[in-house]
Write a protein that holds these residues in place. Structure first.
Motif, PDB file in Angstrom:
ATOM      1  N   LEU B  99       0.808  -1.206   0.000  1.00  0.00           N
ATOM      2  CA  LEU B  99       0.000   0.000   0.000  1.00  0.00           C
ATOM      3  C   LEU B  99       0.854   1.273   0.000  1.00  0.00           C
ATOM      4  CD1 LEU B  99      -3.196   0.652   0.518  1.00  0.00           C
ATOM      5  CD2 LEU B  99      -2.237   1.632   2.586  1.00  0.00           C
ATOM      6  N   PHE B 100       1.840   1.304   0.891  1.00  0.00           N
ATOM      7  CA  PHE B 100       2.608   2.540   1.080  1.00  0.00           C
ATOM      8  C   PHE B 100       3.812   2.673   0.150  1.00  0.00           C
ATOM      9  CE2 PHE B 100       0.624   2.669   5.395  1.00  0.00           C
ATOM     10  CZ  PHE B 100       0.129   3.963   5.315  1.00  0.00           C
ATOM     11  N   ASN B 103       3.106   2.305  -6.430  1.00  0.00           N
ATOM     12  CA  ASN B 103       3.640   3.361  -7.315  1.00  0.00           C
ATOM     13  C   ASN B 103       3.588   4.750  -6.715  1.00  0.00           C
ATOM     14  OD1 ASN B 103       1.140   2.389  -7.835  1.00  0.00           O
ATOM     15  ND2 ASN B 103       1.248   2.581 -10.044  1.00  0.00           N
ATOM     16  N   ILE B 104       2.817   4.926  -5.659  1.00  0.00           N
ATOM     17  CA  ILE B 104       2.920   6.197  -4.951  1.00  0.00           C
ATOM     18  C   ILE B 104       3.555   5.909  -3.600  1.00  0.00           C
ATOM     19  CG2 ILE B 104       1.675   8.163  -4.038  1.00  0.00           C
ATOM     20  CD1 ILE B 104      -0.505   7.619  -6.063  1.00  0.00           C
ATOM     21  N   LYS B 105       4.758   6.383  -3.425  1.00  0.00           N
ATOM     22  CA  LYS B 105       5.481   6.068  -2.185  1.00  0.00           C
ATOM     23  C   LYS B 105       5.187   7.096  -1.114  1.00  0.00           C
ATOM     24  CE  LYS B 105       9.369   3.466  -3.877  1.00  0.00           C
ATOM     25  NZ  LYS B 105       8.716   3.350  -5.204  1.00  0.00           N
ATOM     26  N   ASP B 106       4.950   6.600   0.076  1.00  0.00           N
ATOM     27  CA  ASP B 106       4.775   7.511   1.188  1.00  0.00           C
ATOM     28  C   ASP B 106       6.149   7.748   1.809  1.00  0.00           C
ATOM     29  OD1 ASP B 106       2.722   8.723   3.174  1.00  0.00           O
ATOM     30  OD2 ASP B 106       4.253   7.754   4.382  1.00  0.00           O
ATOM     31  N   PRO B 107       6.624   8.998   1.816  1.00  0.00           N
ATOM     32  CA  PRO B 107       8.005   9.227   2.251  1.00  0.00           C
ATOM     33  C   PRO B 107       8.258   8.875   3.719  1.00  0.00           C
ATOM     34  CG  PRO B 107       6.843  11.311   1.917  1.00  0.00           C
ATOM     35  CD  PRO B 107       5.946  10.225   1.399  1.00  0.00           C
ATOM     36  N   ASN B 241      -4.454   0.728   8.511  1.00  0.00           N
ATOM     37  CA  ASN B 241      -3.459   1.788   8.370  1.00  0.00           C
ATOM     38  C   ASN B 241      -4.077   3.164   8.209  1.00  0.00           C
ATOM     39  OD1 ASN B 241      -4.206   0.805   5.515  1.00  0.00           O
ATOM     40  ND2 ASN B 241      -3.340   2.839   5.264  1.00  0.00           N
ATOM     41  N   CYS B 242      -5.411   3.275   8.191  1.00  0.00           N
ATOM     42  CA  CYS B 242      -6.025   4.568   7.884  1.00  0.00           C
ATOM     43  C   CYS B 242      -5.529   5.630   8.844  1.00  0.00           C
ATOM     44  CB  CYS B 242      -7.535   4.479   7.990  1.00  0.00           C
ATOM     45  SG  CYS B 242      -8.233   3.531   6.641  1.00  0.00           S
ATOM     46  N   PHE B 243      -5.320   6.824   8.306  1.00  0.00           N
ATOM     47  CA  PHE B 243      -4.884   7.892   9.205  1.00  0.00           C
ATOM     48  C   PHE B 243      -5.673   9.168   8.991  1.00  0.00           C
ATOM     49  CE2 PHE B 243      -1.792   7.885   5.647  1.00  0.00           C
ATOM     50  CZ  PHE B 243      -1.965   9.184   5.156  1.00  0.00           C
ATOM     51  N   TYR B 298     -10.158  -6.606  -0.764  1.00  0.00           N
ATOM     52  CA  TYR B 298      -8.737  -6.931  -0.927  1.00  0.00           C
ATOM     53  C   TYR B 298      -8.561  -8.178  -1.782  1.00  0.00           C
ATOM     54  CZ  TYR B 298      -5.658  -3.766   1.562  1.00  0.00           C
ATOM     55  OH  TYR B 298      -4.888  -2.694   1.908  1.00  0.00           O
ATOM     56  N   ARG B 301      -8.947  -7.293  -5.350  1.00  0.00           N
ATOM     57  CA  ARG B 301      -7.842  -6.540  -5.928  1.00  0.00           C
ATOM     58  C   ARG B 301      -6.516  -7.296  -5.919  1.00  0.00           C
ATOM     59  NH1 ARG B 301      -6.438  -0.423  -5.790  1.00  0.00           N
ATOM     60  NH2 ARG B 301      -8.256  -0.657  -7.055  1.00  0.00           N
TER      61      ARG B 301
END
Ligand SMILES: Cc1cc2nc3c(=O)[nH]c(=O)nc-3n(C[C@H](O)[C@H](O)[C@H](O)COP(=O)(O)OP(=O)(O)OC[C@H]3O[C@@H](n4cnc5c(N)ncnc54)[C@H](O)[C@@H]3O)c2cc1C
Ligand code: SF4
Ligand code: SF4
Ligand code: FES
Lengths: 286, 343
Positions: B99-100, B103-107, B241-243, B298, B301
């Motif tokens: 998830l993190f 292709n979109i990385k969470d820094p 993991n929702c924030f 999930y 997907r």
């Protein structure tokens, strides 16, 4: 329009400063904001599609999501239509021309305008829904020859509640797009256009369009979708050609915070544009 | 590796960064910083909070601002090592990674993850473990090192370059060759462990379909009525993991921070947007989101649910709403309506 498109990597939450070039009241509680990225290259590189959105950041206040209301065919600035509804927007309304705001984005999977070439288009907006759809309309005006018949139906509660009234009246006069403006109620007695719900205007389009070759684009308050879709289905517009942009709570815009999840999809990545076909297959969408 | 060598091995690992491991505190376990080998206790089933706390902590700042400027707050560079991580929790980290770090990385996640060394540890199930159903009772990757504890020795698996580096350094503590008897012992242990599972998710294979068919079932209402909207299930679930994001201003009104904190879809206002329009105003709708997202979407997907069968919701939900009670109730519904029970 949705699903598995390869996304280029957008890797951070880095914001960039943008200057407020102009502010104007649209209605009692809604304002137009025109911004430009301060960094010249950033400004040039800011590519987007109608239907995409940007996240504004005001340190100390927070972040909020706003749809792009300008068209990518007109470079050098971006425009927004913002309603004052709470803490963030209140702080935003205190800013003045020349002030700076941090933005990040664009995010979301907007409208693929190229795929719509050659089609008849029916664009229906209600209330704040005019904000993202203005982007679509201006885009079409700039590339009018690429599309076939184009109708725009816009509804507002009353004349004073109509967003972009000035722009849309001018659009009506330009006649590049067949524009119909409706108010639920005309409390001024001077409204020269339609009175009544915007849905009433749809059946008349039946004989003007080629249903199979028509795409409808809708954005409005949650309640509007049901009625508009009903009318569009009566015109035999294919389910996968009824496009709509939907709002959800969003915190990150990058598929991480979870808030915008509907079914197995993250609205911020695979939306906010969905088709009626999606709506039928994804529970909770509308 | 023989058991006598183990403390020395831990000592060596400790030299690589801040060491965390399972520690017993008042009958409950949690991953705590380890100063001394004696604090470690590997004889545990589950900690309250999973190792997700090392990569997506319950609360952290992402931005610091002063009157005229702001800086992004990235996590420290200090390496952290966590020992004693069970297969289910390693699977959960793999799900979070996807998830993190897709292709979109969470820094923020990426930085913490890069600096985390994961040393897995074998375990034995209790009546709340359902990882056999979810297929997460064993791991082949996702760790740096993995230790299987047998009667007199450990078997050590290497799962990454970092892990290999440590193994090479620990050369004199490890035996290179594993004997035929040791392999036999391992196989026996595996078989015995597999037979120890007492709880399973019914018709796990068809779970996504069962949930789909039961979308409008009363079962959700019944659970919704009981649910306290306390958010415990998300707090403890290793894949939740929702924030939420919030800005805080200091007393001097000139400085502040932007903070991310763990959120839960079972809490009120999770799906509220401007104008007080709430897409999921009632507990039933929110609980349904929790379970359909985990167990059905999930699978759609990724071909795998985001439940790793760790049993935490089973242990900690105050009103017994958990993967077992929910899937059982849904399964029974299908039985009543479709008579598929005996199949
Ligand atoms: C894709 C998208 C496009 C949007 N486009 C526009 C637009 O063009 N013009 C416009 O006026 N508004 C738009 N909105 C709504 C806008 O983001 C909200 O009105 C705004 O976040 C409300 O902020 P507030 O703090 O003033 O309101 P409050 O009601 O004070 O908000 C309270 C809290 O709820 C949160 N919140 C409320 N609504 C939302 C939301 N939709 N997403 C995330 N958090 C929320 C806020 O972050 C805040 O923490 C859009 C929303 C989305 C998701
Ligand atoms: S399901 Fe249980 S743990 Fe989760 S919010 Fe409801 S009562 Fe709390
Ligand atoms: S849903 Fe329950 S059993 Fe599954 S991973 Fe989450 S806490 Fe563990
Ligand atoms: S806005 Fe965070 S996941 Fe979509």
């Amino acid at each position: 329009m949705t699903a598995s498109k390869d996304k280029e990597e957008i890797s951070t939450y880095k914001t960039q400063p943008a200057e407020i070039l102009a502010i104007r009241d649209l209605t009692d509680d809604t304002r137009y904001f025109k911004l430009r990225c301060k960094d010249i290259t950033m400004n040039k590189d800011f590519q987007y599609r109608p239907g995409q959105f940007v996240i504004f950041s005001l340190p100390g206040v927070g972040e909020a999501t706003f749809s792009l209301s300008s068209t990518p065919t007109r470079r050098d600035f971006i425009e927004f239509g913002i309603r004052k509804v709470g803490s963030f927007t209140e702080a935003l309304f205190k800013l003045k021309k020349g002030d700076t705001i941090d933005i990040r984005g664009p995010y979301g999977d907007g409208f693929e305008m190229e795929d719509l070439r050659g089609r008849d288009l029916i664009i229906v907006s209600g209330g704040l829904g005019a904000v993202p759809l203005r982007s679509v309309l201006l885009y079409i005006e700039d590339r009018r020859e690429e599309y076939n018949k184009v109708f725009f139906l816009n509804g507002a509660r009353s004349p004073k509640d109509m967003l972009y009234k000035r722009d849309f009246i001018a659009m009506n006069q330009r006649q590049i797009i067949d524009t119909h403006l409706a108010v639920d109620e005309d409390d001024t007695g001077e409204w020269p256009y339609n009175v009544g719900f915007v849905t009433q205007l749809i059946p008349k389009l039946g004989e003007l369009i080629d249903s199979e070759n028509t795409t409808a684009i809708i954005c409005g308050p949650p309640i509007m979708y049901k009625f508009v879709i009903q009318e569009l289905l009566k015109l035999n517009i294919p389910k996968d050609q009824i496009l709509m942009t939907l709002e959800r709570r969003m915190k990150c815009g990058q598929g991480h915070c979870g808030h915008c999840a509907v079914g197995g999809r993250y609205t911020c990545l695979e939306g906010p544009v969905f088709t009626y076909y999606d709506v039928q297959h994804i529970k909770e969408l509308i | 590796m023989s058991k006598e060598k183990f403390p020395e091995f831990v000592e060596l690992i400790k030299s690589k960064g801040k060491l965390f491991g399972p520690v017993k505190q008042k009958e409950k376990y949690s991953f705590e910083e380890i100063k001394d080998f004696s604090e470690l206790d590997f004889d545990y089933q589950r900690t309250i909070i999973s190792p997700k706390k090392f990569i997506t902590p319950a609360k952290y700042s992402t931005l610091r601002f002063v009157k005229f400027g702001q800086t992004e707050v990235l996590p420290d560079d200090e390496p952290q090592i966590v020992m004693g991580v069970h297969p289910c929790d390693i699977h959960a980290i793999k799900i979070l990674d996807r998830l993190f770090l897709g292709n979109i990385k969470d820094p923020y996640y990426a930085k913490r993850r890069e600096n985390l060394i994961i040393i897995g540890h074998s375990c034995l199930p209790d009546d709340k473990c359902v990882c056999q159903s979810t297929g997460t009772d064993m791991v082949e990757d996702g760790f740096d090192l993995f230790l299987t504890e047998l009667d007199d020795f450990y078997l050590l698996w290497v799962g990454s370059d970092k892990g290999l580096g440590i193994a090479i350094e620990a050369e004199n503590l490890l035996e290179e060759n594993v004997s035929e008897e040791e392999i036999q012992e391992y196989v026996r242990w595996q078989q015995e462990r597999s037979s120890m599972f007492t709880t399973s998710i019914p018709s796990y294979k068809y779970l996504a379909d069962i949930i789909h068919l039961n979308y409008d079932s009363d079962v959700w209402e019944q659970f919704g009525e009981k649910c306290l909207s306390c958010g415990t299930c998300s707090l403890v679930c290793p894949t939740c993991n929702c924030f939420h994001v919030d800005d805080k201003i200091m007393m001097n009104a000139e400085e502040g921070i932007r903070e991310r904190m763990l959120d839960s879809c079972t809490l009120p206002y999770y799906s509220m947007v401007a104008g007080n329009h709430d897409f999921r105003p009632d507990r039933t709708a929110r609980l349904k989101l929790y379970y359909t997202h985990k167990l059905k979407e999930y699978i759609g997907r990724w071909g795998q649910p985001s439940c790793v069968g760790c049993g935490r919701c089973i242990a900690y939900c105050p009103v017994d709403i958990n993967v077992i009670t929910v899937s059982n109730a849904l399964f029974e519904e299908v039985c009543e309506t479709q008579e598929v029970c005996d199949q």
